[in-house]
Design a protein around this motif. Sequence first.
Motif, PDB file in Angstrom:
ATOM      1  N   VAL A   1       0.170  -1.162   0.131  1.00 51.96           N
ATOM      2  CA  VAL A   1       0.149  -0.175   0.134  1.00 51.96           C
ATOM      3  C   VAL A   1       0.997   1.772  -0.214  1.00 51.96           C
ATOM      4  O   VAL A   1       1.063   1.887  -0.613  1.00 51.96           O
ATOM      5  CB  VAL A   1      -1.380  -0.153   0.956  1.00 51.96           C
ATOM      6  N   ILE A 206      -7.243  -2.442   4.382  1.00 53.03           N
ATOM      7  CA  ILE A 206      -7.131  -3.125   2.882  1.00 53.03           C
ATOM      8  C   ILE A 206      -8.138  -3.066   2.035  1.00 53.03           C
ATOM      9  O   ILE A 206      -7.671  -3.883   0.822  1.00 53.03           O
ATOM     10  CB  ILE A 206      -8.414  -4.737   4.423  1.00 53.03           C
ATOM     11  N   GLN A 209      -5.829  -1.294  -0.305  1.00 56.37           N
ATOM     12  CA  GLN A 209      -4.681  -2.004  -1.519  1.00 56.37           C
ATOM     13  C   GLN A 209      -5.448  -2.704  -2.907  1.00 56.37           C
ATOM     14  O   GLN A 209      -4.686  -2.416  -3.483  1.00 56.37           O
ATOM     15  CB  GLN A 209      -4.450  -3.721  -0.403  1.00 56.37           C
ATOM     16  N   GLU A 210      -6.844  -3.053  -2.607  1.00 61.69           N
ATOM     17  CA  GLU A 210      -6.970  -3.236  -3.947  1.00 61.69           C
ATOM     18  C   GLU A 210      -7.657  -2.202  -4.781  1.00 61.69           C
ATOM     19  O   GLU A 210      -7.456  -2.314  -6.213  1.00 61.69           O
ATOM     20  CB  GLU A 210      -8.847  -3.873  -3.969  1.00 61.69           C
ATOM     21  N   ARG A 213      -4.813  -1.424  -6.173  1.00 62.72           N
ATOM     22  CA  ARG A 213      -3.925  -2.497  -7.478  1.00 62.72           C
ATOM     23  C   ARG A 213      -4.981  -2.082  -8.832  1.00 62.72           C
ATOM     24  O   ARG A 213      -4.167  -2.250  -9.820  1.00 62.72           O
ATOM     25  CB  ARG A 213      -4.241  -3.899  -7.292  1.00 62.72           C
TER      26      ARG A 213
END
Lengths: 343, 343
Positions: A1, A206, A209-210, A213
């Motif tokens: 991250v 969390i 992070q996605e 991406r």
Amino acid sequence: VREGLKKLFQTNEEVLMLASTGTGAMDATVSNLFSPGDTVITVNAGKFGQRWTKIAQAYGLRAVELTLEPGRAPQISQIETLLRAHPESRAVLFQASETSTGVQLPTREICELVRRQPGCLAVVDAITALGVFDLPMDAWGIDVLITGSQKALMLPPGMACIALSQRAWEAQSRSRLPKFYFDLAREHKAHLKNQTAWTPATAQIIGLQESLRLIHEEGLQNIFARHARLALATREGVKALGLDILANDSPSTAVTAVRVPAEILDGKRIPRTMRDKHGVIIAGGQDELEGKIFRLSHFGYVGPFDVITGLAALEMTLFELGYKKFEFGDATGAALRVFSENP
Amino acid sequence: VREGLKKLFQTNEEVLMLASTGTGAMDATVSNLFSPGDTVITVNAGKFGQRWTKIAQAYGLRAVELTLEPGRAPQISQIETLLRAHPESRAVLFQASETSTGVQLPTREICELVRRQPGCLAVVDAITALGVFDLPMDAWGIDVLITGSQKALMLPPGMACIALSQRAWEAQSRSRLPKFYFDLAREHKAHLKNQTAWTPATAQIIGLQESLRLIHEEGLQNIFARHARLALATREGVKALGLDILANDSPSTAVTAVRVPAEILDGKRIPRTMRDKHGVIIAGGQDELEGKIFRLSHFGYVGPFDVITGLAALEMTLFELGYKKFEFGDATGAALRVFSENP
């Protein structure tokens, strides 16, 4: 991250994750970089620019405010004049995009100007700008860059991200204002150890992070181009209905603010009808702009058909509320033309 | 949500929801209630008590700290002595439950003492206590009561809740410390209109609605009894293995801190083995207690079989790490006896 954030901020500096919403990072900027009595220039192009002034005043700073008409962006010469009149200024604080009026500010040019004034920092609230359009922190000499989780990071509100240049860190070390939860030096130290100073907003990290991406998979420049295309289509669609855009000279790639036509007396009914009848959520105006504008966003997890859906709901809503100076299909048609001509 | 929080805090005062983790509410307490030079008494029964001292000092207050041995709760006479020696004290700041050592503090008795000293406030960090055991704010004369979303509210971290008594609000109006994001008066005004001063942590509030539904459906007193039963079973289970509880005199209903037996040289391996080998997440010690204790929580969305699972994993872990002074089933058996005898 941490690496993904640096790429997003286009910086080599550490990007700090704070468990707060964006205003917390604005507060942290003032309490970490300045001392009572310091002069700062604030650019009030709307509600969020005004917030810089209020925060500066709350911490005992002298805020020299450039107050603009709603919908107007600052002229570079206006800021130049203020900087000349106040050579003691420690910073210029502004928004890259002023969400309340849909104005995009000339961040690059303001930073160039600030760079010529020794001891003065360029502080950019990019809460609805970072990840929407290009804001390369290091290349443009941005000293403080702030964003929030709930905009282009596509998460719920509850996390702010902030990065400081080396100049800003030097100012941080000299500040005499008290702070604890928002002590950025302490937070910086913790981040370097892959930790946070206090309990972090774990669900946000969390989720981030996605988001990161998705963002880096699409590519920053591709995202900026997509957002520019969606913004243009939205503006052309709205104009095809005979409506005026509030920030006509410098419209934001993030959000389009539209003046409520005279035929609709209670402008607050537009977002309400959009939501209750058509299930499409848009924003109204805030404070003195309440009932006078409505705002359409076009960034984040959205594509052409989201713009089409929004404009379609708008056409029906306006017609239902008594504004009928258009043919059905005018807005959606204009947007489709933009998409077709800018593939 | 506002009504549910008042019931949980057992108060008629408004409970404010802040978009921050618990330390943000601790920071807000100090910056809102006091002024530079004020004297406050802080009770350091561990890492979080020490945090009160650090925050007070960061804001230019004079913190008179009662420093306790890890695992010890303060004697009422110790606080009485400090209050007598410092009649100018504006507040006693402490934890209802000190998470770092598993100590439960005598909140009711401390509040009674503080009430006898005019102009002095009882400030209670109940981040791991509110909703765990009984802390009736109004009945006990608690002036500031704080909790966080990630403990008994069973949500991810990212929201803090704080309520102030009328005495505390009066102190708030006199404070001369600067604040903006954590300006509680502004937040209070917004809450009364069912709003928040700044962008709220919306996902937290939506989650809180469900948590409060669960909490009030079970009933506060039933929850407190359930937690007490789970805590007792955990302690009896641990003792049956021949282990020592750090806070033996005043163990917390929220968390049990256990001394690492001498046979296990690297105590950090206990939480690591529990997690990696058995999928059970417990906490180690922090700061100077790192490697010396491990901590078992027993509140929130948990029941008897969670305690049994935790103790079962602990038995296997201790055995694997070389501590074998017990028979398999000793801990789980002792816990089952508690459950059976306290239906």
